[in-house]
Design an enzyme around this catalytic site. Structure first.
Site, PDB file in Angstrom:
ATOM      1  N   CYS A  61       0.803  -1.234   0.000  1.00  3.72           N
ATOM      2  CA  CYS A  61       0.000   0.000   0.000  1.00  3.72           C
ATOM      3  C   CYS A  61       0.830   1.276   0.000  1.00  3.72           C
ATOM      4  CB  CYS A  61      -0.931  -0.005   1.208  1.00  3.72           C
ATOM      5  SG  CYS A  61      -1.996  -1.443   1.213  1.00  3.72           S
TER       6      CYS A  61
HETATM    7  C1  UGA Z   1      -1.172   0.429   5.579  1.00  4.21           C
HETATM    8  C2  UGA Z   1      -1.956   1.397   6.479  1.00  4.21           C
HETATM    9  O1  UGA Z   1      -1.399   1.376   7.800  1.00  4.21           O
HETATM   10  C3  UGA Z   1      -3.443   1.001   6.542  1.00  4.21           C
HETATM   11  O2  UGA Z   1      -4.164   1.955   7.307  1.00  4.21           O
HETATM   12  C4  UGA Z   1      -3.997   0.980   5.123  1.00  4.21           C
HETATM   13  O3  UGA Z   1      -5.363   0.567   5.105  1.00  4.21           O
HETATM   14  C5  UGA Z   1      -3.190  -0.005   4.290  1.00  4.21           C
HETATM   15  O4  UGA Z   1      -1.808   0.418   4.284  1.00  4.21           O
HETATM   16  C6  UGA Z   1      -3.756   0.012   2.898  1.00  4.21           C
HETATM   17  O5  UGA Z   1      -3.694   1.053   2.247  1.00  4.21           O
HETATM   18  O6  UGA Z   1      -4.379  -0.991   2.499  1.00  4.21           O
HETATM   19  P1  UGA Z   1      -0.109  -2.020   5.866  1.00  4.21           P
HETATM   20  O7  UGA Z   1       0.514  -1.807   4.523  1.00  4.21           O
HETATM   21  O8  UGA Z   1      -0.797  -3.300   6.164  1.00  4.21           O
HETATM   22  O9  UGA Z   1      -1.210  -0.859   6.165  1.00  4.21           O
HETATM   23  O10 UGA Z   1       1.089  -1.878   6.897  1.00  4.21           O
HETATM   24  P2  UGA Z   1       1.557  -0.902   8.080  1.00  4.21           P
HETATM   25  O11 UGA Z   1       1.382  -1.598   9.365  1.00  4.21           O
HETATM   26  O12 UGA Z   1       0.976   0.442   7.945  1.00  4.21           O
HETATM   27  O13 UGA Z   1       3.123  -0.822   7.744  1.00  4.21           O
HETATM   28  C7  UGA Z   1       3.595  -0.296   6.505  1.00  4.21           C
HETATM   29  C8  UGA Z   1       5.102  -0.268   6.481  1.00  4.21           C
HETATM   30  O14 UGA Z   1       5.599   0.738   7.352  1.00  4.21           O
HETATM   31  C9  UGA Z   1       5.786  -1.565   6.928  1.00  4.21           C
HETATM   32  O15 UGA Z   1       6.861  -1.852   6.055  1.00  4.21           O
HETATM   33  C10 UGA Z   1       6.297  -1.265   8.314  1.00  4.21           C
HETATM   34  O16 UGA Z   1       7.432  -2.007   8.660  1.00  4.21           O
HETATM   35  C11 UGA Z   1       6.630   0.221   8.185  1.00  4.21           C
HETATM   36  N1  UGA Z   1       6.621   0.946   9.451  1.00  4.21           N
HETATM   37  C12 UGA Z   1       5.472   1.084  10.153  1.00  4.21           C
HETATM   38  C13 UGA Z   1       7.792   1.540   9.911  1.00  4.21           C
HETATM   39  O17 UGA Z   1       8.860   1.455   9.277  1.00  4.21           O
HETATM   40  N2  UGA Z   1       7.770   2.250  11.090  1.00  4.21           N
HETATM   41  C14 UGA Z   1       6.618   2.395  11.806  1.00  4.21           C
HETATM   42  O18 UGA Z   1       6.651   3.061  12.856  1.00  4.21           O
HETATM   43  C15 UGA Z   1       5.456   1.797  11.341  1.00  4.21           C
END
Ligand code: UGA
Length: 430
Positions: free
Chosen positions: A269
């Site tokens: 995403c």
């Molecule tokens: C993300 C959004 O959080 C959701 O709200 C949204 O619905 C979704 O995309 C979508 O558009 O369908 P997701 O891709 O499942 O969800 O994953 P996240 O938990 O948001 O993490 C995304 C990335 O950011 C991961 O690679 C994670 O490791 C990274 N991340 C997250 C960080 O590097 N630091 C953080 O503090 C948090």
């Protein structure tokens, strides 16, 4: 209410099961016969905590699946939950959405009475009105605002907590252009909102709803990149970035979530959505500097991680353990995982790579059949000249004596998760 969902992927299946859970009659329409058969047998086609139970409970009762679009004619509202992948230049690829809208429109040509079509997929602003609606009216012969309405309901669920995120949302965004569409959408969400303890319901226009999704993901991705930018400065000054970021997170105007600095964001995403809104903005004459910078910082983090490794070990000919292949913990999804640019760079530099992930190994193997894979972190570390930590799986926090088996115990931690101990050369990215 009688609902239909076109598409039984990750979002479509989750929302179908959750709408059934809150009391609606739901039919899921998909062209994939195996997915349809699995759903009708009570098996979820994807793995998400809590989804198996919901599908098993409601299949054959309030939840059913079919390959036949005709089933849509017995429903009041259809959600389009089809994939919107990226083109090579970052633009959103609408071909699957358009094909779905065409089939849906043709089906609605034979439905008497009103129908509401809601875009659930992430689409750039004005897509629903400018692209989807004309296909629907042309194929169905219906008139927009009379016997056909459009709506937009962006989805904020995360992989790994999709069911929980859907059933207990921070907010619900309902985009519509007519009173009738607004009333219908509210009716769909009323039982969920009541069950979730009345989260805010944002009633807005269709294009605003489309933009809210990109603003949400763009903001979160940029927040992580800004945390990474700050953490990189901290690293140069030998300042503890975690203490700095924890402290700023205490300011309620900043907030502590998504300040996790490290090797950056991946997944299906953030990278796709940030690229799509940048491309869309440029199409309308605006250059989004902040979002572009968020991407640049994100692209640089794996390069910086390699730089840290090179301070201790020349990757040429070295055996390097890559710990974590999934794009985040709790999933086997490797799409846009930070492990991908890292493994590419290691292979280019002549390293011998051994990968380990608790659940994502098979997916990674499909993309990189030529590298070695280990069944445990212990086995990956055995004989390695260096280890790179890429995904913050909780089990990596518990690693200790496992490092003793390394040929040279150099640990370069991209997620600040490994516990420092005597006997290892520990280097954190941030
Ligand atoms: C993300 C959004 O959080 C959701 O709200 C949204 O619905 C979704 O995309 C979508 O558009 O369908 P997701 O891709 O499942 O969800 O994953 P996240 O938990 O948001 O993490 C995304 C990335 O950011 C991961 O690679 C994670 O490791 C990274 N991340 C997250 C960080 O590097 N630091 C953080 O503090 C948090």
């Amino acid at each position: 209410m009688q609902l239909s969902i076109v598409g039984s992927g990750y979002v479509g299946t989750t929302i179908a099961a959750c709408f059934a859970e809150v009391g609606h009659d739901v039919v899921n329409v998909d062209i994939d016969e195996d997915i349809v058969a699995a759903l009708n047998d009570g098996d979820a086609p994807i793995h998400e905590p809590g989804l198996d139970e919901l599908v098993a409970e409601h299949a054959g009762d309030r939840l059913r699946a079919t390959t036949d679009y005709a089933a849509i004619r017995d429903t009041d509202v259809t959600f389009l939950a089809l994939p919107t992948p990226s083109e090579d230049d970052g633009h959103i690829d609408l071909s699957i959405m358009k094909a779905g809208a065409r089939s849906l429109g043709a089906t609605l040509a034979e439905k008497d009475g009103h129908h509401l079509v809601v875009t659930k997929s992430t689409v750039v602003p004005t897509t629903t009105e400018a692209v989807i609606a004309p296909i629907l009216t042309e194929e169905s012969g219906k008139t927009l605002g009379e016997d056909l309405d459009i709506g937009m309901n962006p989805e904020f669920l995360r992989e790994g907590s999709a069911v929980e995120d859907f059933l207990a949302p921070d907010k619900v965004v309902l985009g519509s252009e007519t009173e009738r569409a607004g009333d219908l959408l509210r009716g769909v969400f009323d039982p969920l909102v009541a069950r979730a303890g009345d989260p805010p319901v944002v009633e807005t226009g269709v294009a605003e709803a489309e933009m809210i999704k990109y603003a949400n993901n763009g903001f979160l991705a940029a927040k992580i990149s800004l945390a990474n930018d700050i953490a990189n400065i901290c690293k140069e000054y030998d300042i503890d970035s975690a203490e700095v970021l924890d402290a700023i997170g205490l300011d309620h105007r900043i907030g502590s979530s998504f300040l996790g600095a490290g090797v950056g964001w991946g997944g299906s995403c953030f990278p796709k959505d940030v690229a799509a809104i940048i491309a869309a903005a440029r199409d309308v004459g605006y250059d989004p500097a902040m979002l572009q910078a968020a991407v640049e910082v994100n692209d640089r983090q794996p390069v910086r991680l390699l730089g840290r490794l090179r301070e201790h070990v020349d990757p040429d000919g070295a055996r390097v353990a890559v710990l974590g292949l999934a794009f985040k913990p709790g999933t086997d999804d490797i799409r846009n995982s930070r492990a991908i640019p890292l493994v590419d760079a290691l292979l280019d530099a002549g390293a011998e790579v051994v990968g380990y992930d608790p659940v994502a190994t098979e997916n990674f193997r499909e993309r990189y059949p030529g590298i070695e894979y280990a069944d445990s972190a212990d086995a990956a570390l055995d004989g390695a000249d260096a280890a790179l930590v890429v995904t913050d799986w909780p089990e990596f926090a518990d690693l200790g004596s496992e490092f003793d088996g390394m040929a040279t115990p150099v640990v370069v931690d991209g997620r600040r998760i490994v516990t420092r101990r005597d006997g290892i050369v520990y280097e954190s990215l941030v």
